[in-house]
Write a protein that holds these residues in place. Structure first.
Motif, PDB file in Angstrom:
ATOM      1  N   ASN A 191       0.541  -1.244  -0.055  1.00 23.66           N
ATOM      2  CA  ASN A 191       0.179   0.031   0.267  1.00 23.66           C
ATOM      3  C   ASN A 191       1.067   1.179  -0.206  1.00 23.66           C
ATOM      4  O   ASN A 191       1.663   1.172   0.889  1.00 23.66           O
ATOM      5  CB  ASN A 191      -1.003  -0.302   1.412  1.00 23.66           C
ATOM      6  N   LEU A 192       0.854   2.230  -0.689  1.00 26.89           N
ATOM      7  CA  LEU A 192       1.473   2.947  -1.006  1.00 26.89           C
ATOM      8  C   LEU A 192       1.074   4.608  -0.941  1.00 26.89           C
ATOM      9  O   LEU A 192       1.366   6.072  -0.778  1.00 26.89           O
ATOM     10  CB  LEU A 192       2.049   3.158  -2.655  1.00 26.89           C
ATOM     11  N   ILE A 193      -0.307   4.262  -0.598  1.00 28.14           N
ATOM     12  CA  ILE A 193      -1.134   5.481   0.120  1.00 28.14           C
ATOM     13  C   ILE A 193      -1.485   5.696   1.394  1.00 28.14           C
ATOM     14  O   ILE A 193      -1.467   6.412   2.271  1.00 28.14           O
ATOM     15  CB  ILE A 193      -2.330   6.188  -0.508  1.00 28.14           C
ATOM     16  N   GLY A 194      -1.101   4.727   2.407  1.00 31.67           N
ATOM     17  CA  GLY A 194      -1.783   4.504   3.314  1.00 31.67           C
ATOM     18  C   GLY A 194      -0.880   3.225   4.013  1.00 31.67           C
ATOM     19  O   GLY A 194       0.251   2.439   3.660  1.00 31.67           O
ATOM     20  N   ASP A 195      -1.478   2.778   5.738  1.00 26.54           N
ATOM     21  CA  ASP A 195      -0.706   1.373   6.384  1.00 26.54           C
ATOM     22  C   ASP A 195      -1.868   0.795   6.562  1.00 26.54           C
ATOM     23  O   ASP A 195      -1.917   0.330   7.014  1.00 26.54           O
ATOM     24  CB  ASP A 195      -0.906   2.287   7.538  1.00 26.54           C
ATOM     25  N   SER A 232      -4.522   4.448 -14.156  1.00 28.01           N
ATOM     26  CA  SER A 232      -3.669   5.049 -12.748  1.00 28.01           C
ATOM     27  C   SER A 232      -4.905   5.076 -11.799  1.00 28.01           C
ATOM     28  O   SER A 232      -5.031   5.920 -10.563  1.00 28.01           O
ATOM     29  CB  SER A 232      -4.483   6.634 -13.739  1.00 28.01           C
ATOM     30  N   GLN A 233      -6.380   4.681 -11.828  1.00 28.98           N
ATOM     31  CA  GLN A 233      -7.249   4.433 -10.400  1.00 28.98           C
ATOM     32  C   GLN A 233      -6.032   3.901  -9.282  1.00 28.98           C
ATOM     33  O   GLN A 233      -6.898   3.722  -8.127  1.00 28.98           O
ATOM     34  CB  GLN A 233      -8.334   4.412 -10.661  1.00 28.98           C
ATOM     35  N   HIS A 234      -5.452   2.615 -10.459  1.00 29.47           N
ATOM     36  CA  HIS A 234      -4.189   1.462  -8.871  1.00 29.47           C
ATOM     37  C   HIS A 234      -3.715   2.223  -7.926  1.00 29.47           C
ATOM     38  O   HIS A 234      -2.601   2.220  -7.975  1.00 29.47           O
ATOM     39  CB  HIS A 234      -4.078   0.518 -10.008  1.00 29.47           C
ATOM     40  N   LYS A 235      -4.333   3.474  -6.979  1.00 32.51           N
ATOM     41  CA  LYS A 235      -3.143   4.373  -6.894  1.00 32.51           C
ATOM     42  C   LYS A 235      -2.658   3.946  -5.328  1.00 32.51           C
ATOM     43  O   LYS A 235      -1.302   4.427  -5.464  1.00 32.51           O
ATOM     44  CB  LYS A 235      -4.094   6.249  -6.127  1.00 32.51           C
ATOM     45  N   GLY A 239       7.875   5.185   4.742  1.00 34.94           N
ATOM     46  CA  GLY A 239       7.665   4.598   3.265  1.00 34.94           C
ATOM     47  C   GLY A 239       6.199   4.837   2.972  1.00 34.94           C
ATOM     48  O   GLY A 239       5.609   5.667   2.869  1.00 34.94           O
ATOM     49  N   ALA A 240       6.188   3.470   2.290  1.00 35.21           N
ATOM     50  CA  ALA A 240       5.025   3.206   1.525  1.00 35.21           C
ATOM     51  C   ALA A 240       3.542   3.419   2.532  1.00 35.21           C
ATOM     52  O   ALA A 240       2.346   2.903   2.283  1.00 35.21           O
ATOM     53  CB  ALA A 240       4.687   2.202   1.047  1.00 35.21           C
ATOM     54  N   GLY A 241       3.383   3.297   3.673  1.00 34.32           N
ATOM     55  CA  GLY A 241       2.561   2.822   4.654  1.00 34.32           C
ATOM     56  C   GLY A 241       3.172   1.377   5.591  1.00 34.32           C
ATOM     57  O   GLY A 241       3.065   0.467   5.147  1.00 34.32           O
ATOM     58  N   ASP A 242       3.624   1.589   6.998  1.00 34.07           N
ATOM     59  CA  ASP A 242       3.910   0.140   7.384  1.00 34.07           C
ATOM     60  C   ASP A 242       2.713   0.600   9.635  1.00 34.07           C
ATOM     61  O   ASP A 242       2.915   2.140   9.803  1.00 34.07           O
ATOM     62  CB  ASP A 242       5.233  -0.371   7.548  1.00 34.07           C
ATOM     63  N   LYS A 243       2.608  -0.143   9.899  1.00 31.04           N
ATOM     64  CA  LYS A 243       3.137  -0.537  11.376  1.00 31.04           C
ATOM     65  C   LYS A 243       4.389  -0.676  12.006  1.00 31.04           C
ATOM     66  O   LYS A 243       3.730  -0.499  13.283  1.00 31.04           O
ATOM     67  CB  LYS A 243       1.418  -1.245  11.485  1.00 31.04           C
ATOM     68  N   VAL A 244       5.035  -0.925  11.906  1.00 30.16           N
ATOM     69  CA  VAL A 244       5.788  -1.145  12.321  1.00 30.16           C
ATOM     70  C   VAL A 244       6.190   0.088  13.368  1.00 30.16           C
ATOM     71  O   VAL A 244       6.804  -0.178  15.087  1.00 30.16           O
ATOM     72  CB  VAL A 244       7.080  -0.653  12.156  1.00 30.16           C
ATOM     73  N   PRO A 245       6.039   1.466  13.764  1.00 34.19           N
ATOM     74  CA  PRO A 245       5.696   2.429  14.740  1.00 34.19           C
ATOM     75  C   PRO A 245       4.622   2.077  15.689  1.00 34.19           C
ATOM     76  O   PRO A 245       5.546   2.015  17.216  1.00 34.19           O
ATOM     77  CB  PRO A 245       5.620   4.287  13.723  1.00 34.19           C
ATOM     78  N   VAL A 272       9.269   0.974   5.015  1.00 32.64           N
ATOM     79  CA  VAL A 272       9.090   0.008   3.185  1.00 32.64           C
ATOM     80  C   VAL A 272       8.937   1.071   2.273  1.00 32.64           C
ATOM     81  O   VAL A 272       8.077   2.146   2.388  1.00 32.64           O
ATOM     82  CB  VAL A 272       7.661  -0.913   3.523  1.00 32.64           C
ATOM     83  N   ARG A 273      10.222   0.663   1.287  1.00 31.71           N
ATOM     84  CA  ARG A 273      10.411   1.358  -0.051  1.00 31.71           C
ATOM     85  C   ARG A 273      10.082   3.196  -0.002  1.00 31.71           C
ATOM     86  O   ARG A 273      10.468   3.524  -0.502  1.00 31.71           O
ATOM     87  CB  ARG A 273       8.834   0.933  -0.747  1.00 31.71           C
ATOM     88  N   ALA A 274      10.656   3.134   1.697  1.00 28.91           N
ATOM     89  CA  ALA A 274      11.181   4.393   1.736  1.00 28.91           C
ATOM     90  C   ALA A 274      12.025   5.501   0.696  1.00 28.91           C
ATOM     91  O   ALA A 274      11.761   6.193  -0.107  1.00 28.91           O
ATOM     92  CB  ALA A 274      11.725   5.051   2.909  1.00 28.91           C
ATOM     93  N   TYR A 275      13.055   4.758  -0.394  1.00 25.93           N
ATOM     94  CA  TYR A 275      13.818   5.544  -1.109  1.00 25.93           C
ATOM     95  C   TYR A 275      13.347   4.862  -1.967  1.00 25.93           C
ATOM     96  O   TYR A 275      13.836   5.879  -2.894  1.00 25.93           O
ATOM     97  CB  TYR A 275      15.280   4.426  -1.239  1.00 25.93           C
TER      98      TYR A 275
END
Length: 828
Positions: free
Chosen positions: A82-86, A246-249, A624-630, A663-666
């Motif tokens: 997920n590149l837009i949230g977690d 492009s809808q696959h945001k 990055g792309a959104g995760d729940k590690v924090p 994840v995917r931060a770079y």
């Protein structure tokens, strides 16, 4: 007639309708759909995930060939990134479902799903079928084929593995088996009681491709030009495809519009091979219905009516076509019942609505309504085109009300009614009503299988247009005005009387210390305030004290049997008023490009007991792309500070014991590569930089020494882990890492592993999937100056939220500074 009627409306499990203004056709689009009315052909495209479909081909089939076009995605994409949230898992599947529906609204195709769950990357179809339950998903594909009745099926992937992903190959295998099974009356005969019958598809084609280094296209294959320009829509199919894709945001799949010639290639898999056209040999005219109708019913007469309507069509006055459309409606209604009769009646009703300029909506002024409460619905009708429209009535459940006798031109007709919402129903996606069964959703109601979402609650309208009663359906939606967006529509949500949940999804009992667990409940019904909250748990978990119900909260102290060092248990909360019980809470997902999603997960939390030591306390986290590690880090006892580009400077970084990139931060933040020297200096001065996985092909500077990121991964979550450096500090301090720490991992071991390592890196583990070579790039470490650099392909972003004790211990070791690592004591 009275202005208010009291009736019961069953909303049971209604999910959502379109969260946007009602769509309508332009005059040129009306003409396109008039032409489509004369085409009786259908194509079904089959693949594994959202975004697997060939959007250009879909747009071409639906808008140039004018076929009824469908896409069957076996999964909802739950296992992707997920590149837009977690959101992950089923929540990501909810998002991607709506993104696919948005794509279909652009390219003109329809959307279907099976009950298969996207459990993540799979390297072969054998593993996929074992997890999915092959026969169950095969029955779903057969069901969709029998309902959709395609003339041709097209797959995105082959059965021979060139598609890479095991899900991809599995989708092609299932399509081939379903091609045969759908026509066999002995296969899945239980489906016939629901109105379907065996269906023989003309042919099965594979849409070959040229992806990266894999080119499966050959000049002896059937070639179709799909890059044309549609003047009625003002777009080429390449432009439509780009808008659709492009809808696959959530997947970061925005692409530029393309123009110009584009060939698609096809290889015949089953059925006779076409020479020049996909549906070669298929009768796409009304004469295909001749054999199923009486001699007196001439289907070709309908074609004559349609041709006449097209010839006389006026772009400026489409309402003049309505009388002819009514005649077409009557002619189709006289045909024998069947698939194409039903489909074309839907199409002609929509054309009557659009040509006449009829505006019809059923809305509420509130987005939420509680079980058993009353709800006001406002009905608005406007005969904008001024066609002859008389005797309108509205139907809701088993009750109807009569409106003024005639709909006059461009005069708003408003009616308000009050209904009572059924007590038992709440808003819940049908595939989430029951717990997931490993690799597939549990859906026992046959008629729901295949649907992209629940049917919305609707008001049925009957209007006599030029002497013929036409029936319309309109979804009941929440309507409001926003100062920025203006008028907007959102789904109507049915709430339970009480919602209950825990304040955290995971509670950690570290080193056998009791942990405080807080459950809370909220009454949505003003008349219901006396209730209690109960925790459901096993005998291994002891509830030391419980405050019971105090207001809307219950606070309990839990401990785990002292004999259990590593332990995970799911605790459930239930709120009860003595007669009824509730065990779910409201979860809202909001993004601008899709309707607001509301669903009700069960009130559950993990109680995880483990032995754990940490070193240091201050962690800087670059999302990055959104995760729940924090969240997991804070449960471990760290103080976490989220960092942006402006925070990455030497003076600020020196206060952190470790810096983590999500994840995917770079892949997402170009500035990370530009700030490479700052981060390396941070390591030199004694800091720890832990980089979680990034996607291959990345050209950014990441570590102190060269390495590359591959597309390699370990998908077997039970793969044996070999310790390459058992004496290395990250294996011993502050926690001793042993084989047990890799038990219970979920979905996979690692992804996008490192390779081509500089000698300055130390690989820590070696592992492999069955039958494959060992990989050593899942975790690499390099000492640099006074500090340490770590690149991890290990999927901590999955394992930490899942409460895997060994993942917590290993992650704590990776964050430990070198100074501590050289003198610390062992935990076990």
């Amino acid at each position: 007639m009275p202005k208010f009627l009291l009736i019961i409306l069953i909303f049971c499990c209604s999910l959502f309708s379109l969260g946007q203004s009602p769509g309508s056709y332009t005059s040129s689009e009306i003409l396109l759909h008039l032409k489509k009315l004369d085409v009786l052909g259908s194509v079904l495209y089959i693949a594994a995930h959202p975004d697997d479909e060939n959007s250009r081909l879909m747009a071409y089939l639906a808008n140039d060939k004018l076929y009824r076009t469908g896409y069957l995605s076996l999964t909802r994409g739950d296992g992707g990134q997920n590149l837009i949230g977690d959101e992950q898992g089923v929540e990501l599947g909810l998002i991607r479902t709506q993104e696919l529906l948005a794509a279909r609204r652009i390219d003109g195709a329809e959307q279907f799903f099976s009950r298969a769950y996207d459990f993540g990357y799979s390297k072969n179809p054998e593993e996929t079928f074992k997890i999915w339950d092959k026969d169950k998903i095969l029955s779903d594909v057969v069901w969709v084929i029998r309902k959709f009745q395609p003339d041709v099926i097209i797959t995105r992937f082959p059965t021979t593995g060139e598609g890479g992903h095991g899900h991809h190959t599995a989708s092609a295998i299932l399509a081939g088996e379903a091609f045969d099974a759908a026509a066999d009356p002995n296969k899945f005969p239980e489906q016939f009681q629901y109105g379907v019958k065996p269906w023989k598809v003309k042919r099965l084609l594979w849409n070959t491709f040229n992806f990266g280094n894999t080119n499966t296209q050959r000049e002896d294959q059937l070639k179709i030009e799909v890059g044309g320009y549609n003047a009625l829509l003002g777009k080429s199919y390449g432009e439509m495809a780009a808008e659709s894709r492009s809808q696959h945001k959530s997947q970061g799949f925005g692409v530029p519009r393309s123009r110009g010639s584009q060939l698609e290639y096809f290889k015949t898999v089953k059925g006779d091979a076409p020479l020049s056209d996909l549906t070669e040999g298929v009768d796409e005219t009304w004469m295909r219905l001749k054999q199923s109708n009486n001699d007196k019913d001439d289907p070709n007469a309908i074609k004559i009516l349609i041709d006449h309507a097209i010839q006389n069509y006026s772009f400026e006055h489409p309402e003049n076509t309505v009388p002819e459309l009514v005649n077409i409606y009557k002619a189709i209604s006289n045909l024998q019942d069947g698939y194409w009769k039903s489909q074309k009646l839907k199409e002609v009703i929509k054309l009557i609505e659009e040509c006449s300029g009829l505006f019809m909506e059923a809305t509420t002024a509130q987005q939420y309504v509680v079980q058993g409460d009353s709800l006001k619905i406002s009905l608005l009708l406007n005969n904008r085109g001024g066609v002859e429209a008389k005797h309108p009535t509205a139907h809701l459940s088993d009750t109807y009300w009569v409106l003024p006798d005639e709909l006059k031109k461009n005069i708003n007709l408003r009616q308000t009614i009050t209904i009572f919402v059924d007590y038992n129903g709440i808003t819940q996606p049908y595939w989430l009503e029951k717990p997931l069964d490993k690799g597939s959703f549990v859906v026992n109601e046959q008629q729901l299988i295949g649907k992209p979402e629940n049917d919305p609650p609707t008001v049925k309208l009957a209007i006599q247009i030029f002497g013929e009663t036409i029936f319309f359906e309109k979804p009941i939606q929440f309507k409001a005005n926003d100062p920025v967006r203006g008028e907007w529509y959102q789904p109507l949500v049915i709430l339970p009387k009480i919602e209950v949940n825990y304040s955290s999804k995971t509670y950690l009992s570290i080193n056998k210390n009791p942990v405080k667990v807080s459950a809370f409940a909220k009454s949505n019904a003003s008349s219901l305030n006396n209730f209690t909250i109960k925790n459901i748990h096993s005998q291994n978990v002891q509830e030391i004290i419980s405050a019971g119900s105090k207001g809307n909260e219950s606070v309990s102290m839990f401990s785990v049997n002292n004999a259990l060092s590593d332990y995970r248990e799911l605790i459930k909360a239930v709120a009860t008023d003595g007669k009824n019980s509730w065990n779910a809470y409201r979860k809202t997902i909001q993004y601008d490009h899709i309707p607001t999603i509301v669903y009700f997960p069960p009130a559950e939390t993990q109680l995880v007991a483990m032995d754990l030591k940490i070193s240091g306390s201050n962690i800087g986290y670059i999302a990055g792309a959104g995760d729940k590690v924090p969240d997991a880090l804070e449960l471990m006892g760290y103080t976490v500070t989220m960092l942006s580009q402006k925070d990455v400077n030497p003076a600020n970084l020196k206060r952190f014991d470790a810096i983590i990139t999500g994840v995917r931060a770079y892949n997402i933040h170009d500035w990370l590569s530009n700030d490479h020297d700052i981060l390396m200096d941070y390591i030199k001065e004694g800091g720890v930089l832990l980089v979680q996985y990034n996607v291959n092909g990345l050209k950014a500077n990441i570590g102190p020494y060269p390495f590359t990121i591959s597309g390699k991964r370990i998908t077997d979550e039970e793969a044996t882990v070999k310790f390459l450096a058992p004496d290395h500090p990250v294996m011993n301090l502050p926690n001793k890492i042993v084989q047990k720490d890799f038990e219970g991992w979920i979905q996979e071991r690692s992804t996008y592993n490192a390779e081509n390592l500089d000698p300055g890196y130390q690989p820590i583990f070696s592992m492999s999937d069955p039958g494959e070579a060992e990989q050593k790039g899942s975790l690499i470490v390099a000492d640099y100056g006074k500090g340490r650099f770590v690149y991890s392909g290990l999927v901590f972003f999955r394992e930490l939220p899942a409460g895997i004790p060994g993942a917590y211990r290993l992650f704590a070791n990776l964050l430990a500074k070198r100074q501590m690592s050289n003198k610390g004591s062992l935990n076990r």
